[in-house]
Design an enzyme around this catalytic site. Structure first.
Site, mmCIF file in Angstrom:
data_model
loop_
_atom_site.group_PDB
_atom_site.id
_atom_site.type_symbol
_atom_site.label_atom_id
_atom_site.label_comp_id
_atom_site.label_asym_id
_atom_site.label_seq_id
_atom_site.Cartn_x
_atom_site.Cartn_y
_atom_site.Cartn_z
ATOM 1 N N ASP A 48 50.059 11.600 37.108
ATOM 2 C CA ASP A 48 49.819 13.040 37.130
ATOM 3 C C ASP A 48 49.405 13.504 38.529
ATOM 4 O O ASP A 48 48.607 12.848 39.196
ATOM 5 C CB ASP A 48 48.690 13.334 36.126
ATOM 6 C CG ASP A 48 48.505 14.808 35.841
ATOM 7 O OD1 ASP A 48 49.463 15.435 35.377
ATOM 8 O OD2 ASP A 48 47.399 15.329 36.093
ATOM 9 N N GLU A 62 54.618 12.513 39.269
ATOM 10 C CA GLU A 62 54.747 13.960 39.170
ATOM 11 C C GLU A 62 54.356 14.515 40.536
ATOM 12 O O GLU A 62 53.176 14.543 40.878
ATOM 13 C CB GLU A 62 53.811 14.531 38.093
ATOM 14 C CG GLU A 62 54.051 15.998 37.867
ATOM 15 C CD GLU A 62 52.791 16.830 37.612
ATOM 16 O OE1 GLU A 62 52.951 17.985 37.224
ATOM 17 O OE2 GLU A 62 51.668 16.341 37.819
HETATM 18 C C1 NOJ Z 1 50.100 18.233 35.381
HETATM 19 C C2 NOJ Z 1 50.325 18.204 33.910
HETATM 20 O O1 NOJ Z 1 51.698 18.140 33.652
HETATM 21 C C3 NOJ Z 1 49.688 19.455 33.356
HETATM 22 O O2 NOJ Z 1 50.000 19.631 31.997
HETATM 23 C C4 NOJ Z 1 48.198 19.417 33.582
HETATM 24 O O3 NOJ Z 1 47.615 20.628 33.200
HETATM 25 C C5 NOJ Z 1 47.887 19.165 35.053
HETATM 26 N N1 NOJ Z 1 48.687 18.161 35.659
HETATM 27 C C6 NOJ Z 1 46.450 18.750 35.210
HETATM 28 O O4 NOJ Z 1 46.293 17.436 34.747
#
Ligand code: NOJ
Length: 563
Positions: free
Chosen positions: A201, A243
């Site tokens: 993440d 991500e």
């Molecule tokens: C990215 C995630 O995809 C999202 O859903 C989340 O709110 C943020 N990171 C914070 O973890």
């Protein structure tokens, strides 16, 4: 052999345990029932499941606010249930990757509770503090319009803490070696329990310098190499899927020039341009995005997606392009989010038009990378715009026409089931689509099967073929003495298109359609002319179906592919 790498040519499926299936009738999904549903996913043909956060959490950000990295939230089951689940996946040849959410914890995490209790506490330096409100406090919010600041005053700590996301998600001080060691420990723990890697993440934020004096955060890319080294040492074939919504010029920093950092990244750049291309029937910006994201190490791979659990982020398009996409796919204000995106599910965005849905899926499956499907999109699920922010596209899986879509026996599901309108569960559900040979579900299953039979996409080199018609996107892949060609018509009108495959000699003369019987023969000048229906698509093998006999065992032997 290098083509053993499982993530290079797979099909990933992303699901959130809480809204997938509930066995205990408590209104929230759990691992026991997910285990029973594995044959559904096996039948669909997906090769890996990306499990969204399931660890103990106050659940204020759908689990992305973790309060214990080493457990399973009791609502979803136990660690024992989790291991049964990964075991069940392994038996079926399905890999599991899980979210690694280490940019921040929940403010309910014992580390943060300890940190805020005293400046001398053991965990104080695990977070990012300031005595005075930093000048940058009103900058860098990820959720503009909802999140007011990136620094919040904590009365107990008598200090300000940094949070890139919501104020209940204090950022970890990821430069602290103790925090870094803990991140490795978390990875090691889950690897031991049977996962094959992580969807990491918020990677750019994890590796950025943080602090009240940081005006321009600097990404410390070396951290990525340490994570990878550790992972590979513990389990050679595990991966990290990052991500990181970054500009193409920094992609190689994330992959590592020697392929020594992230194995995979989501291709946000192509994602945004893909939606723009579909909205404008102009493939040129998409072709540009493909070219811009082409450089990557041989062992790296893109994750190709249409929609995920967040908003469709169109923030990197130009304002004019974004307006075009908004107009087509999310014209009302309440369909838009954070001034940059659309919060709807795929099917309603595309007006439920089966031709457009197939076109979108066909593109996702044939652009360079590994497709990542969002649960429910395989049956064309809709959204509930009455739910706040991103929750509208996180409603329970629609299994059947039973009460609550067969998701739970409870009459209080954790999130309301869509029960009215064209996307209500009585119309859109797995049970119904299973029985219908022409359903979206059965189409998806077939396209996944074919996608897996075309490793040229995952492994080969690609080039966009000129057709002189912006509405048409034609791409050829070459790998180990074989080629495949994909043609898509982005327009709502039928188009006749003509092109040459671009291979030497007779090689491009025959195009064998992989999905239907309309093969194509080139004319005597080597050109193919196709009539594509509105939103039409074609998957061709170049040459003939004897490709397996022709395929070489090593790269670079392309007798008929002189380019
Ligand atoms: C990215 C995630 O995809 C999202 O859903 C989340 O709110 C943020 N990171 C914070 O973890």
């Amino acid at each position: 052999m290098i083509d053993d790498l499982w993530y290079k040519n797979g099909v990933f499926y992303c699901l959130s345990i809480g809204t997938y299936m509930d066995a205990n009738g408590e209104g929230i999904g759990d691992f026991k029932e997910l285990l029973r549903r594995l044959d559904y996913l096996h039948g669909l043909g997906v090769t890996a499941i990306w499990l969204m956060p399931f660890q103990p959490s106050p659940g204020k950000d759908d689990g992305y606010d973790i309060s214990d990295y080493y457990g399973v939230d009791q609502r979803y089951g136990t660690l024992g249930d989790f291991v049964e689940f990964t075991h069940g996946c392994r038996q079926r040849g399905i890999r599991v990757i899980i979210d690694l959410v280490v940019n921040h914890t929940s403010d309910a995490h014992p580390w943060f509770r300890d940190a805020r209790s005293s400046p001398d506490s053991q965990h104080r330096d695990w977070y990012v503090w300031a005595d005075k409100k930093p000048a940058s406090a009103n900058k860098g919010m990820v959720f503009p319009g909802v999140q007011k600041s990136t620094w919040t005053y904590d009365k107990e700590a008598k200090a300000w803490f940094f949070h890139r996301f919501y104020d209940f998600q204090p950022d970890l001080n990821t430069s602290n070696p103790y925090v870094q060691a803990e991140i490795l420990k978390i990875m090691g723990f889950w690897i031991q329990l049977g996962v094959s890697g992580f969807r990491m993440d918020a990677v750019p934020f994890v590796i950025s310098t943080k602090g009240s004096k940081v005006t321009t955060p600097i990404e410390q890319y070396d951290m990525l190499r340490s994570l990878r080294e550790f992972l590979q040492w513990r389990q050679g074939n595990a991966i990290i899927l990052a991500e990181a919504n970054v500009l193409p010029e920094t992609d190689m920093e994330y992959f590592g020039k020697d392929g020594d950092r992230m194995h995979m990244m989501f291709n946000f750049h192509v994602n945004q341009n893909l939606f723009y291309a579909m909205a404008s029937a102009d493939s040129r910006p998409l072709a540009k995005a493909l070219a811009a994201t082409k450089p990557r190490p041989a062992s790296a791979q893109w994750g190709l997606f249409l929609r995920n659990h967040d908003e469709l982020d169109l923030g990197r398009l130009t304002k004019a392009q974004r307006d075009v996409a908004f107009k087509s796919f999310g014209p009302d204000k309440d369909m838009q989010l954070y001034d940059r995106g659309i919060r709807r599910r795929l099917a309603p965005m595309l007006g439920g038009d089966r031709r457009r849905l197939e076109l979108a899926y066909s593109l996702m499956c044939t652009l360079p990378g590994t497709p990542v499907i969002r649960y429910g999109d395989e049956i064309g699920m809709g959204d509930n715009l009455a739910l706040p922010e991103r929750n509208c596209a996180r409603t329970p899986m629609q299994w059947s026409t039973e009460p609550q879509a067969g998701f739970t026996e409870s009459d209080k599901p954790c999130s309301p089931v869509i029960d009215e309108g064209p996307y209500g569960y009585e119309h859109i559900n797995v049970a119904k689509q299973r029985r219908d040979p022409n359903s979206m579900l059965n189409w998806t299953e077939r396209i996944i099967r074919m996608r897996k039979e075309v490793p040229e996409i995952g492994w080969g080199d690609f080039r966009v073929i000129a057709t002189r018609d912006p509405a048409i996107l034609a791409i050829r892949y070459d790998w180990r003495n074989n080629s495949v060609l994909f043609v898509h018509n982005l327009d709502e009108k039928p188009r006749e298109t003509s092109f040459s495959v671009g291979l030497a000699g007779d090689e491009g003369k025959h195009l064998i359609n992989l999905l239907s019987e309309d093969h194509s023969e080139a004319n005597n000048r080597g050109k193919h002319t196709l009539m594509l229906e509105a939103y039409g698509y074609r998957w061709y093998r170049v040459g003939g179906l004897d490709y397996l006999l022709k395929r070489t065992d090593i790269d670079g032997v392309n007798a008929n592919h002189p380019e």
